[in-house]
Design a protein around this motif. Structure first.
Motif, PDB file in Angstrom:
ATOM      1  N   ASN A  39       0.750  -1.272  -0.019  1.00 44.50           N
ATOM      2  CA  ASN A  39      -0.002  -0.013   0.040  1.00 44.50           C
ATOM      3  C   ASN A  39       1.012   1.220   0.035  1.00 44.50           C
ATOM      4  O   ASN A  39       0.494   2.391   0.442  1.00 44.50           O
ATOM      5  N   THR A  92      -0.690   4.432  -1.184  1.00 47.95           N
ATOM      6  CA  THR A  92      -1.765   5.167  -0.584  1.00 47.95           C
ATOM      7  C   THR A  92      -1.033   5.935   0.762  1.00 47.95           C
ATOM      8  O   THR A  92      -1.264   6.870   1.282  1.00 47.95           O
ATOM      9  N   ARG A 144      -8.159  -2.386   6.798  1.00 48.78           N
ATOM     10  CA  ARG A 144      -9.307  -2.989   6.110  1.00 48.78           C
ATOM     11  C   ARG A 144      -8.723  -4.415   5.673  1.00 48.78           C
ATOM     12  O   ARG A 144      -8.606  -4.487   4.615  1.00 48.78           O
ATOM     13  N   ALA A 172      -5.535  -4.665   3.640  1.00 45.27           N
ATOM     14  CA  ALA A 172      -5.290  -3.480   2.963  1.00 45.27           C
ATOM     15  C   ALA A 172      -5.371  -2.335   3.952  1.00 45.27           C
ATOM     16  O   ALA A 172      -5.926  -2.414   5.023  1.00 45.27           O
ATOM     17  N   ASP A 209      -6.321   1.707   3.972  1.00 42.33           N
ATOM     18  CA  ASP A 209      -7.001   2.557   3.095  1.00 42.33           C
ATOM     19  C   ASP A 209      -6.995   3.988   3.666  1.00 42.33           C
ATOM     20  O   ASP A 209      -6.593   4.160   4.803  1.00 42.33           O
ATOM     21  N   GLN A 254      -9.223   7.557   4.625  1.00 40.24           N
ATOM     22  CA  GLN A 254     -10.730   8.018   4.929  1.00 40.24           C
ATOM     23  C   GLN A 254     -10.445   9.568   5.168  1.00 40.24           C
ATOM     24  O   GLN A 254      -9.546   9.899   6.147  1.00 40.24           O
TER      25      GLN A 254
END
Length: 310
Positions: free
Chosen positions: A52, A55, A89, A92, A94, A96
């Motif tokens: 990731n 991100t 999650r 993963a 993420d 927000q």
């Protein structure tokens, strides 16, 4: 068409690409935000971070808790006014987005401002605070305390007298109203500030266009009404009985707080209501409207110097 796996393998062999990738990875892994995120989430592994990386790189490049942004207008984030938070999650990671502190404060301010309606009043009046009003002149402390007590005790639907603030020109009566309106807005209570002479002129001018009743009804029903400069209007039987009398009678029956400011005390105001512009003397009708004002509000003298002359 080249398969995506082959394309990635080819990119991986490119030394320039690998150098950029390793630099991005280093920045991400060493960033204090990421290190804190790993400490707070034990399930996060190195392989999860690497999967990731894009991100995480997007996250560290933005302002969090308004750090790095001088103002809401100068917000550097992808969504101005919103800052990112990392969430795990499954396997993963993420992003927000939530409102940043400055956005929250700005939204609350706009919400408060929307609760204060104003007719013919300067904008700065509605933004006044008790501290500012008292700071102008400490001789106002009695009036400021009475206003603060009202705010403390106010409950919708409760029978509670408002204030009839009277005194010389420029001593800050109107600003006390603004401070009360601002205090009510912080409690989520709508109010309306009305400069009465101009409102009554508008009412008289709208007699023939079928809007008079709707304008009067709006003023009648607002949870907290503030009538500024009563006694400065041109007096007629229509204004006194059909407009003011109607508004005050409704608010008296519904226990709706109604504030007033005036340059006149109660006795002087009754004289004002007793004589129409045509010179007629109508004492009984003047006493009737004064009874409504006295039912709604307690007189409080506002003292101090005339700040308009400065």
């Amino acid at each position: 068409m080249e398969h995506i796996g082959q394309a990635l393998a080819r990119l991986a062999q490119n030394q320039g690409f690998m150098k950029q990738y390793e630099e991005m990875k280093r920045q991400v892994m060493q960033h204090p935000y990421i290190q804190q995120f790993v400490r707070e989430n034990e399930e996060v592994t190195t392989s999860m971070l690497e999967r990731n990386l894009g991100t995480l790189y997007e996250y560290i490049g933005q302002s969090v808790e308004c750090q790095g942004c001088e103002s809401l207008e100068g917000c550097k984030n992808i969504l101005p006014g919103y800052h990112p938070h990392l969430r795990v999650r499954g396997k993963a990671i993420d992003l927000q987005y939530e409102r940043c502190p400055r956005k929250v404060m700005d939204d609350e301010k706009r919400q408060q401002e929307s609760l204060i309606q104003s007719l013919y009043m300067p904008k700065e009046v509605a933004s006044a605070t008790m501290q500012e009003v008292l700071g102008f002149d400490h001789r106002r402390i009695g009036a400021v305390k009475a206003a603060a007590d009202f705010l403390k005790e106010y409950e919708p639907g409760k029978r509670q007298k408002s204030l009839y603030l009277y005194g010389n020109f420029g001593v800050g009566k109107t600003y006390i109203l603004g401070a009360v309106a601002n205090g009510l807005a912080k409690k989520g209570v709508p109010s309306m500030l009305v400069y009465l002479p101009d409102f009554l002129r508008e009412i008289k001018g709208s007699i023939g266009d079928n809007t008079m009743n709707s304008k009067i009804e709006k003023v009648k029903r607002v949870p907290v009404l503030m009538l500024d400069d009563i006694g400065a209007e041109g007096m007629s039987s229509f204004v006194r009985d059909d407009v003011l009398g109607s508004i005050l009678q409704f608010r008296m029956l519904e226990n709706l707080p109604t504030f007033f400011t005036s340059n006149l005390d109660f006795e002087e105001l009754e004289d004002h209501f007793a004589f129409t512009q045509r010179g007629d003397e109508e004492r009984a009708k003047a006493r009737r409207i004064m009874e409504r004002i006295k039912y709604l509000a307690v007189p409080v003298e506002v003292r101090g110097i005339n700040h308009r002359e400065g």
